[in-house]
Scaffold this active site. Structure first.
Site, PDB file in Angstrom:
ATOM      1  N   THR A 150      92.134  37.492 -40.038  1.00  0.00           N
ATOM      2  CA  THR A 150      93.227  36.521 -39.916  1.00  0.00           C
ATOM      3  C   THR A 150      93.431  35.862 -41.267  1.00  0.00           C
ATOM      4  O   THR A 150      92.454  35.608 -41.977  1.00  0.00           O
ATOM      5  CB  THR A 150      92.934  35.434 -38.857  1.00  0.00           C
ATOM      6  OG1 THR A 150      93.862  34.338 -39.052  1.00  0.00           O
ATOM      7  CG2 THR A 150      91.528  34.864 -38.936  1.00  0.00           C
TER       8      THR A 150
ATOM      9  N   ARG B  56     100.260  39.697 -29.200  1.00  0.00           N
ATOM     10  CA  ARG B  56      99.575  38.570 -28.554  1.00  0.00           C
ATOM     11  C   ARG B  56      99.823  38.794 -27.063  1.00  0.00           C
ATOM     12  O   ARG B  56     100.956  38.727 -26.609  1.00  0.00           O
ATOM     13  CB  ARG B  56     100.166  37.245 -29.015  1.00  0.00           C
ATOM     14  CG  ARG B  56     100.068  37.030 -30.542  1.00  0.00           C
ATOM     15  CD  ARG B  56     100.379  35.596 -30.911  1.00  0.00           C
ATOM     16  NE  ARG B  56     100.594  35.408 -32.337  1.00  0.00           N
ATOM     17  CZ  ARG B  56      99.632  35.247 -33.247  1.00  0.00           C
ATOM     18  NH1 ARG B  56      98.371  35.260 -32.872  1.00  0.00           N
ATOM     19  NH2 ARG B  56      99.919  35.066 -34.516  1.00  0.00           N
TER      20      ARG B  56
ATOM     21  N   ASP C 134      94.180  32.911 -41.692  1.00  0.00           N
ATOM     22  CA  ASP C 134      93.930  31.463 -41.582  1.00  0.00           C
ATOM     23  C   ASP C 134      92.548  31.005 -42.086  1.00  0.00           C
ATOM     24  O   ASP C 134      92.352  29.830 -42.348  1.00  0.00           O
ATOM     25  CB  ASP C 134      94.091  31.007 -40.123  1.00  0.00           C
ATOM     26  CG  ASP C 134      95.493  31.276 -39.593  1.00  0.00           C
ATOM     27  OD1 ASP C 134      96.412  31.427 -40.408  1.00  0.00           O
ATOM     28  OD2 ASP C 134      95.661  31.344 -38.355  1.00  0.00           O
TER      29      ASP C 134
ATOM     30  N   ASP D 187      90.889  33.964 -33.656  1.00  0.00           N
ATOM     31  CA  ASP D 187      90.220  33.255 -32.558  1.00  0.00           C
ATOM     32  C   ASP D 187      90.755  33.621 -31.171  1.00  0.00           C
ATOM     33  O   ASP D 187      89.986  33.706 -30.211  1.00  0.00           O
ATOM     34  CB  ASP D 187      90.199  31.732 -32.783  1.00  0.00           C
ATOM     35  CG  ASP D 187      91.585  31.137 -32.895  1.00  0.00           C
ATOM     36  OD1 ASP D 187      92.554  31.911 -33.016  1.00  0.00           O
ATOM     37  OD2 ASP D 187      91.702  29.906 -32.858  1.00  0.00           O
TER      38      ASP D 187
ATOM     39  N   GLY E   7      97.787  37.881 -34.914  1.00  0.00           N
ATOM     40  CA  GLY E   7      98.609  38.048 -36.122  1.00  0.00           C
ATOM     41  C   GLY E   7      98.008  39.091 -37.043  1.00  0.00           C
ATOM     42  O   GLY E   7      96.800  39.114 -37.252  1.00  0.00           O
TER      43      GLY E   7
ATOM     44  N   ARG F  29      98.019  27.826 -39.337  1.00  0.00           N
ATOM     45  CA  ARG F  29      97.911  27.261 -37.990  1.00  0.00           C
ATOM     46  C   ARG F  29      97.248  25.886 -38.046  1.00  0.00           C
ATOM     47  O   ARG F  29      97.796  24.990 -38.679  1.00  0.00           O
ATOM     48  CB  ARG F  29      97.145  28.206 -37.061  1.00  0.00           C
ATOM     49  CG  ARG F  29      97.501  28.009 -35.585  1.00  0.00           C
ATOM     50  CD  ARG F  29      96.690  28.910 -34.708  1.00  0.00           C
ATOM     51  NE  ARG F  29      97.125  30.282 -34.779  1.00  0.00           N
ATOM     52  CZ  ARG F  29      98.093  30.804 -34.029  1.00  0.00           C
ATOM     53  NH1 ARG F  29      98.702  30.072 -33.145  1.00  0.00           N
ATOM     54  NH2 ARG F  29      98.434  32.055 -34.143  1.00  0.00           N
TER      55      ARG F  29
ATOM     56  N   ASP G  92      89.948  30.444 -40.422  1.00  0.00           N
ATOM     57  CA  ASP G  92      89.601  29.319 -39.548  1.00  0.00           C
ATOM     58  C   ASP G  92      88.450  29.630 -38.596  1.00  0.00           C
ATOM     59  O   ASP G  92      88.247  28.901 -37.622  1.00  0.00           O
ATOM     60  CB  ASP G  92      90.844  28.911 -38.735  1.00  0.00           C
ATOM     61  CG  ASP G  92      91.394  30.056 -37.892  1.00  0.00           C
ATOM     62  OD1 ASP G  92      90.998  31.219 -38.116  1.00  0.00           O
ATOM     63  OD2 ASP G  92      92.235  29.792 -37.014  1.00  0.00           O
TER      64      ASP G  92
END
Ligand code: F6P
Length: 327
Positions: free
Chosen positions: A130, A76, A132, A107, A15, A176, A134
């Site tokens: 990202t 992706r 996120d 990731d 993304g 996510r 994360d």
């Protein structure tokens, strides 16, 4: 510094995130600064497989620092999950003389690159990009600050209309499987409840918290729901609460991809600039198979396997703050 590397390939994957362009710019300029050639690989692993590789100079990355998205495009890639795809990608890199890689992504990007690095040993380094936030090994990922600010701005706007109509809004944000965006835009946007995947909450706990609002004469309310919520998404929670609530008029807003776009904040631009330079310097100093991170305001390097086998734990102090403020 390593003299074995002469051509560095840079790409974005997964993304897109605001600040990726600032990171590309920093990688390109740092590579040139250290006397290396630099190539942009278009559409991430897809372009590596399809041989879409372009030479970049300092001027190719002019006027992109402030732009959202990624000038190198992104994808992706299903093909890169296969051994055949990765072999094709490796052959293309060899044909173009590219002898090192800088990947900017999340990731999925790192997992792909870890496999590729283990198989072909091409010197590689990653930059976390990202929204996120994360990834283990870094306090912040590029794009997270901008996305959270965008969400807060949206929540502020929704609050105006919620207050005017005495409405309860369920607002769903991205992330996510991570609750970082939700937790921090919940605090900054004044949510009465924030639902994140890292914290267990029952439907009863949620409903009684919202009922309390009715009893204490709360006129309007905002519930922030992380898209990875185990309790259900904003739409589902709103429908279930509607069935038993006779106090609030209920509405739902799903912020979706608007959180991914826009001009990066100053924070993301500086972070991306620091990380882009650290990636090239790390690579040239032998940090191969590593991810650049920032921890306690210092650049750090962690090896790929450590990153992909750990998660970025949610910030417990922010959880505590969110609870105190939502009474
Ligand atoms: O990883 C970034 C992210 O925006 C997540 O927050 C979200 O779950 C996902 O990507 C959406 O992916 P796509 O743009 O492929 O639908």
């Amino acid at each position: 510094m390593s003299n074995n590397i002469s051509k560095i390939g840079v790409f974005t994957s997964g993304g897109d995130a605001p600040g990726m362009n600032a990171a590309i710019r920093a990688v390109v300029r740092a590579s040139i600064y250290y006397g290396k050639e630099v190539y942009g690989i278009m559409r991430g692993y897809e372009g590596m497989i399809d041989d879409e590789i372009v030479k970049l100079g300092s001027r190719s990355v002019g006027n992109i620092l402030q732009r959202g998205g990624t000038i190198l495009k992104t994808a992706r890639s299903e093909a890169f999950r296969t051994r055949e795809g990765r072999e094709k990608a490796y052959q293309n890199l060899q044909r173009n003389g590219i002898d090192a890689l800088v990947a900017i992504g999340g990731d999925g990007t790192f997992t792909g690159l870890t496999k590729f690095y283990d198989e072909f040993k091409i010197p590689s380094i990653c930059i976390p990009g990202t929204i996120d936030n994360d990834l283990a090994g870094t306090d912040y990922t590029i794009g997270y600050d901008t996305a959270t600010n965008t969400a807060v701005e949206a929540i502020d706007k929704i609050r105006d209309t919620a207050m005017s109509h005495n409405r309860l809004f369920f607002i769903e944000v991205m992330g996510r499987h991570s609750g970082y965006i939700a937790l921090h835009c919940g605090i900054a946007g004044g949510a009465v409840v924030t639902i994140i995947p890292e914290e267990d909450m029952t439907m009863e706990q949620l409903f009684s918290k919202l009922d309390e609002g009715g009893k204490t004469n709360r006129k309007s309310s905002m519930v922030v729901v992380a898209e990875g919520s185990k309790l259900g998404g904003a739409m589902e929670l709103a429908n279930r609460f509607s069935a038993r609530n006779n106090y609030f008029d209920i509405k739902v807003t799903i912020l979706g991809h608007l959180q991914r776009g826009g001009s990066p904040t100053y924070f993301d631009r500086v972070l991306a600039s620091k990380m882009g330079i650290a990636a090239v310097e790390g690579l040239l100093n032998g940090k191969q198979g590593y991810m650049v991170g920032i921890q306690n305001n210092h650049i750090v390097y962690n090896d790929f396997h450590t990153i992909i086998n750990h998660r970025h734990e949610i910030d417990s102090e922010s959880l505590r703050i969110a609870k105190i403020l939502s009474i």
